[in-house]
Design an enzyme around this catalytic site. Structure first.
Site, short mmCIF file in Angstrom:
data_model
loop_
_atom_site.label_atom_id
_atom_site.label_comp_id
_atom_site.label_asym_id
_atom_site.label_seq_id
_atom_site.Cartn_x
_atom_site.Cartn_y
_atom_site.Cartn_z
N GLY A 215 0.83 -1.21 0.00
CA GLY A 215 0.00 0.00 0.00
C GLY A 215 0.86 1.25 0.00
N ASP A 216 0.73 1.99 1.08
CA ASP A 216 1.42 3.28 1.12
C ASP A 216 2.67 3.22 2.00
OD1 ASP A 216 0.20 2.87 3.49
OD2 ASP A 216 -0.94 4.74 3.52
#
Ligand code: C2E
Ligand code: MG
Ligand code: MG
Length: 571
Positions: A215-216
């Site tokens: 993800g991030d």
């Protein structure tokens, strides 16, 4: 130009504007190309490149740039090439979006001169350049993925020890990436992830490793540094490089980073614990308000219990030997203080750590997948007690706090029924408390579990009402029999306006036929105020602190229970 094209260009131009604001201060060349290979946007750091190529918004892109952009569009993944401009050399990376827009990211490599330096080798190959194939690279950023790091970290640590060196692991999280996706769309969010991945890559040495975690999140492995301060300097530089601002649709959002790091061998004795500790440091950075970094060492010193792996090991041990046990806090009738029931609150006294507060170990249990087992043990112990109280003729109930993890367990309701069944107890004597966050209306699994539990006869309570994102929908739409007003809201009842708010919540409960319990009553004055505005059940230190099971019978003997005429309300 047809209208379709115009639409595309408008869209591209709008996005370009947003990006421009974010990218202006970036130290490396960033150029955005239209699907027709025209310059859409560029940042000041691109000027030397553009000038050398005599490339303007009105002239065609140089042939090699066109070829690079074409390859990026055709392959759908990042492609790169090295270019020389005067005495400077750059790696030019091209990434295409599905609409044909190409981002060119230049990385100046002139000054690095590290070609002769040893390169980081993990999993049998050179991965310090973001050129991994699909099985080893992350498609979005072109960086190696987590698997590469996980596979190679152990060996890297071994080699560091052999050379008497150290290895730092930094975990980087993009703050609010989810919100940015929600506000501007996933493509824009992806763009930010990609840019930040490159920004991190640009800030570290060639032999350091930058991976996209998930993800991030990114993982950075640094070696060959002498002082811990080199890591903090890097973290500061990254914080300074990424105060991006995303704007559009009448909304402006900051893009910032949170980071946590740990160093091998001083902070961890294995690749696994190094990861864990970098994670803890990152959590501390997030807790500290995000947009900052935390060093595992100082985070652990400030709060020895965040050496979470140790806490986790002790907790595992405690659960294995069933050493956690609930204390019981009475829920009383607002008028005469007689007992309607007890809330079971988990307590843990560890031989080494002493009393550990639930605020400290419950999050660890949740994070380590131990919450379900913990809930099971507390429920078992509390039902055991309920059986005793009932057998002694006390018509009271018990309230259990249920974690989201438990609610998500497919067998949760069946297990709770089994616990009742073996003790000959009735579901209506047991209240299951879910907090607002846990009982998220939109979480179908949670919702379904709450409904199944209610259908099985358990009383359902919405806990901590008024502490977070209170929603009246939740009371109306979910099968709650009881609303527990959080102490933060209860305290406000001491002032006129707060009192009217609490009073209207109490009235709403009465109208809906929902029992209300006000929590956190610490003094007579608040108890009086709440009685005056119609509260029927109260809970708090003023009546009693949570007590061990052994003290409950004595307490019941002195206070008595709500009369059987009232007992209906406790069911
Ligand atoms: P909660 O369910 O809202 O529990 C009430 C908390 O308020 C308890 O804290 C209790 O000791 C505290 N409290 C009660 N009266 C007063 C008062 O007058 N003044 C103040 N300042 N505090 C008061 P505790 O035991 O530390 O538990 C904290 C939270 O941890 C609970 O909040 C609950 O959400 C969670 N928890 C506790 N036991 C369990 C458990 O067995 N399972 C799960 N999943 N969560 C639990
Ligand atoms: Mg509770
Ligand atoms: Mg509560």
């Amino acid at each position: 130009m047809n209208t379709n094209m115009l639409g595309t260009e408008e869209m591209v131009a709008k996005r370009g504007l947003r990006l421009l604001r974010m990218l202006e201060d970036h130290p490396q060349p960033l150029i955005q190309l239209s699907p027709e290979d025209r310059v859409l946007e560029y940042n000041p750091a691109s000027v030397p490149l553009l000038e050398a190529w005599r490339w303007t918004a009105f002239t065609e892109a140089p042939e090699m740039v066109k070829r690079l952009a074409k390859a990026a569009r055709a392959r759908g993944e990042q492609v790169e090439m090295e270019v020389a401009v005067g005495t400077r050399r750059y790696t030019l990376v091209a990434v295409a979006s599905s609409d044909g827009v190409v981002g060119l990211y230049g990385r100046e490599i002139t000054t690095r001169g590290l070609e002769s330096e040893p390169r980081l080798e993990v999993a049998g190959g050179d991965v310090s350049k973001p050129s991994g194939g699909p099985e080893r690279g992350d498609a979005l950023t072109g960086l190696p993925n987590r698997e590469v790091l996980v596979n190679g970290l152990g060996r890297l640590l071994e080699r560091a020890v052999e050379r008497g060196g150290r290895v730092a692991l930094i975990k980087v999280n993009i703050d609010n990436c989810r919100d940015i996706n929600a506000a501007y769309g996933h493509r824009f969010g992806d763009e930010i992830i990609r840019l930040i991945g490159h920004c991190i890559r640009d800030h570290v040495g060639e032999r350091d490793l930058v991976c996209r975690d998930a993800g991030d999140e990114f993982l950075v492995v640094l070696s060959g540094f002498a002082e811990r301060s080199s890591i903090t300097t890097l973290c500061d530089a990254l914080l300074a490089a990424v105060p991006y601002r995303a704007s559009g649709a009448g909304l402006e959002m900051q893009v910032s980073l949170s980071m946590g790091f740990a160093v091998y061998p001083e902070d961890a004795d294995s690749a696994e614990t190094l990861m864990e500790h970098a994670n803890h440091a990152l959590s501390e950075a997030k807790n500290a308000g995000r947009g900052c970094w935390r060093d595992y060492l100082s985070a652990a010193r400030a709060n020895p219990l965040i050496s979470g792996s140790h806490l986790c090991r002790r907790l595992l041990e405690a659960l294995r030997h069933r050493r956690l046990r609930p204390f019981y806090q009475p829920i009383v009738d607002a008028y005469d203080g007689r007992v309607a029931g007890f809330e079971a609150l988990v307590r843990w006294q560890d031989a080494e750590l002493g009393w550990v507060s639930p605020q400290e170990f419950i999050p660890v249990a949740e994070a380590r997948g131990l919450a379900v087992e913990m809930g099971r043990q507390v429920a078992g112990a509390a039902m055991e007690q309920l059986g005793r109280w009932r057998a002694a003729g006390h018509e009271i109930g018990v309230s259990l706090n249920v974690s989201k993890r438990s609610l998500m367990e497919p067998a949760f309701v069946a297990e709770m029924r089994a616990l009742l069944y073996v003790r000959g107890l009735r579901a209506e004597w047991v209240t299951l408390e879910a907090t607002e966050q846990q009982a998220l209306l939109h979480d179908a699994t949670c919702r379904e579990a709450l409904e199944r539990a209610a259908a099985s006869g358990f009383r359902m309570a919405l806990d901590d009402f008024g502490s977070g994102h209170s929603s009246f929908d939740m009371v109306a739409d979910l099968p709650f029999h009881e609303l527990k007003i959080d102490m933060s809201l209860a305290r406000k009842a001491k002032s006129g306006r707060g009192r009217r708010i609490v009073q209207s919540i109490l009235e709403m409960c009465r109208t809906l036929g929902v029992e209300s319990v006000v929590e956190g009553i610490e003094d007579e004055r608040l108890a009086k105020v709440l009685r005056a505005i119609g509260a029927s059940r109260l809970q708090g230190y003023y009546y009693a602190r949570p007590m061990p099971a052994e003290a409950v019978m004595d307490y019941l003997a002195t206070k008595g229970t709500v009369a059987s005429a009232d007992a209906k309300a406790t069911r």
